[in-house]
Design a protein around this motif. Structure first.
Motif: not given
Length: 160
Positions: A32, A36-37, A40-41, A58, A60-61, A66-67
């Motif tokens: 992460p 970071p782009q 998310k985690s 996880n 990013i939006e 998504k996961t």
């Protein structure tokens, strides 16, 4: 249910121990930070990273995925072996029940390391998979590998 399997090797100027620490032991913190782009985690849902642990990636939006939920099957600091299985997530779609990844980091004869990766795709029913889909997925993973490698080369004291 069928199984599609493939094996790849990646060479790196980084030692097996450092790659193992970055990509297996501390990936939940490092990935992460470096991506970071996209990520998310990474959180442990169960366990502390050892065999049997479950972790969730996880994104990013706005990401297509998504996961992802993975189970650690084996992590061996003596042999630099890291095996985990993707057990939940959009990547599985309606094609796979799971995808197992077996990675072994070995010393290369000329220095650095060779990462040997075997992927086993457990298919739902008699689904057929396309080589292009597998290739695209592996290119994303190799991209992460290259980002980590570049970071380690630029920071020789990290995971030393």
């Amino acid at each position: 249910m069928g199984v599609y399997s493939d094996t790849d090797e990646y060479q790196s100027p980084v030692s097996p121990a450092r790659l193992f620490k970055a990509l297996a032991i501390d990936a939940h913190n490092l990935i992460p930070k470096l991506l970071p782009q996209a990520v998310k985690s990474i959180e442990f849902i169960q366990g502390d990273g050892g065999a049997g642990s479950i972790f969730q990636v996880n994104f990013i939006e706005g990401s297509q995925v998504k996961t992802l939920v993975n189970r650690v099957d084996e992590i061996n600091e003596d042999t630099f072996t890291y095996n985990y299985t993707l057990i939940e997530g959009e990547t599985l779609k309606d094609k796979f029940t799971s995808i197992a990844h077996e990675t072994k980091f070995e010393a290369a004869p000329v220095g650095g390391s060779i990462s040997k990766v075997t992927n086993k795709y457990y298919l739902k029913g008699d689904v057929e998979i396309k080589e292009e889909e597998i290739k695209a997925s592996k290119e994303k993973v190799f991209g992460i590998y290259k980002v980590v490698e570049t970071y380690l080369l630029g920071n020789p004291d990290v995971y030393a």
